[in-house]
Design an enzyme around this catalytic site. Structure first.
Site, PDB file in Angstrom:
ATOM      1  CG  HIS A 148      -1.665  -1.181   1.501  1.00  0.00           C
ATOM      2  ND1 HIS A 148      -1.416  -2.035   2.554  1.00  0.00           N
ATOM      3  CD2 HIS A 148      -2.695  -1.725   0.805  1.00  0.00           C
ATOM      4  CE1 HIS A 148      -2.268  -3.047   2.507  1.00  0.00           C
ATOM      5  NE2 HIS A 148      -3.053  -2.878   1.449  1.00  0.00           N
ATOM      6  CG  HIS A 202       0.922   3.371   4.640  1.00  0.00           C
ATOM      7  ND1 HIS A 202       0.406   3.057   5.869  1.00  0.00           N
ATOM      8  CD2 HIS A 202       0.950   2.208   3.931  1.00  0.00           C
ATOM      9  CE1 HIS A 202       0.127   1.757   5.910  1.00  0.00           C
ATOM     10  NE2 HIS A 202       0.458   1.222   4.740  1.00  0.00           N
ATOM     11  CG  HIS A 224      -4.002   1.705   3.778  1.00  0.00           C
ATOM     12  ND1 HIS A 224      -4.810   0.660   3.435  1.00  0.00           N
ATOM     13  CD2 HIS A 224      -2.957   1.166   4.448  1.00  0.00           C
ATOM     14  CE1 HIS A 224      -4.286  -0.463   3.878  1.00  0.00           C
ATOM     15  NE2 HIS A 224      -3.158  -0.168   4.510  1.00  0.00           N
ATOM     16  CG  HIS A 268      -8.703  -1.735   2.540  1.00  0.00           C
ATOM     17  ND1 HIS A 268      -7.470  -1.190   2.295  1.00  0.00           N
ATOM     18  CD2 HIS A 268      -8.611  -3.040   2.218  1.00  0.00           C
ATOM     19  CE1 HIS A 268      -6.660  -2.132   1.862  1.00  0.00           C
ATOM     20  NE2 HIS A 268      -7.335  -3.271   1.805  1.00  0.00           N
ATOM     21  CG  HIS A 280      -8.059   3.177   1.608  1.00  0.00           C
ATOM     22  ND1 HIS A 280      -7.492   2.326   2.531  1.00  0.00           N
ATOM     23  CD2 HIS A 280      -9.225   3.596   2.145  1.00  0.00           C
ATOM     24  CE1 HIS A 280      -8.272   2.233   3.585  1.00  0.00           C
ATOM     25  NE2 HIS A 280      -9.341   2.990   3.370  1.00  0.00           N
ATOM     26  CG  ASP A 283      -6.817   0.263  -0.476  1.00  0.00           C
ATOM     27  OD1 ASP A 283      -6.021   0.478   0.459  1.00  0.00           O
ATOM     28  OD2 ASP A 283      -8.053   0.303  -0.337  1.00  0.00           O
ATOM     29  CG  HIS A 310       0.899  -4.103   5.335  1.00  0.00           C
ATOM     30  ND1 HIS A 310       0.685  -3.485   6.540  1.00  0.00           N
ATOM     31  CD2 HIS A 310       0.726  -3.152   4.387  1.00  0.00           C
ATOM     32  CE1 HIS A 310       0.373  -2.210   6.336  1.00  0.00           C
ATOM     33  NE2 HIS A 310       0.394  -1.986   5.033  1.00  0.00           N
ATOM     34  NE  ARG A 321       1.816   0.496   9.264  1.00  0.00           N
ATOM     35  CZ  ARG A 321       1.417   1.746   9.264  1.00  0.00           C
ATOM     36  NH1 ARG A 321       2.301   2.737   9.172  1.00  0.00           N
ATOM     37  NH2 ARG A 321       0.143   2.038   9.368  1.00  0.00           N
TER      38      ARG A 321
END
Length: 172
Positions: A66, A68, A83, A91, A100, A103, A140, A163
């Site tokens: 993603h 951020h 995000h 999401h 998002h 995403d 992630h 993360r």
């Protein structure tokens, strides 16, 4: 030491940024304890962005990937914020109409611990309200469920867990 290295690389990339209208590409160097990679973002026809690169160091499987909201990795990946979601929606999957902006779905690592990435996204941009320049990319620890499970974090984060690697997107 890793936090300092990530912060220094991030500062160097952002400091190199002059005028996004002069260049139509950006790069992020992802760093984690055992994970590293380089991802390039290039504008293509129709205002879309091609995402290409390689990440190494994860076991075989799929992992959430993603953009951020913050380009702050001074405290490691934890300081990159949520995000990137300028539209304030739930999401979702990269192909969903409601998702998002950040995403980008999952990346797949092979048996050798390598993820080769190559896709085009229609939500992220290198300029304007959806610009990802100066924001962080985060890999992630788990697969993204695209907001489709009953887990309380599903519609916020895709329940992708912690993360493991991050970096700040910048113009080289």
């Amino acid at each position: 030491m890793l936090k300092l290295a990530v912060a220094l690389v991030s500062v160097a990339i952002v400091a190199a940024h002059h005028d996004v209208d002069e260049k139509h590409s950006a790069t992020v160097f992802l760093l984690g304890t055992d994970v590293h990679g380089t991802i390039n973002f290039n504008e293509v026809e129709g205002g879309k962005v091609r995402v290409q690169g390689t990440i190494t160091g994860m076991p075989a499987g799929e992992y959430g990937f993603h953009v951020h909201e913050k380009g702050d990795v001074s405290g490691g990946c934890a300081t990159a914020g949520a995000h990137f979601n300028p539209e304030k929606v739930d999401h979702g999957h990269p192909n969903d109409k409601v998702r998002h902006v950040g995403d980008l779905g999952n990346v797949r690592f092979n048996e050798q611990g390598v993820a080769d990435i190559d896709f085009v996204d229609s939500q992220i941009s290198l300029r304007g309200a959806h610009s990802i320049i100066g924001r962080a990319v985060v890999l992630h620890e788990k697969a993204d469920d695209f907001g489709r499970s009953d887990h309380p974090d599903s519609r916020k984060t895709g329940n992708a867990g912690g993360r493991v690697a991050c970096g700040v997107i910048g113009i080289l």
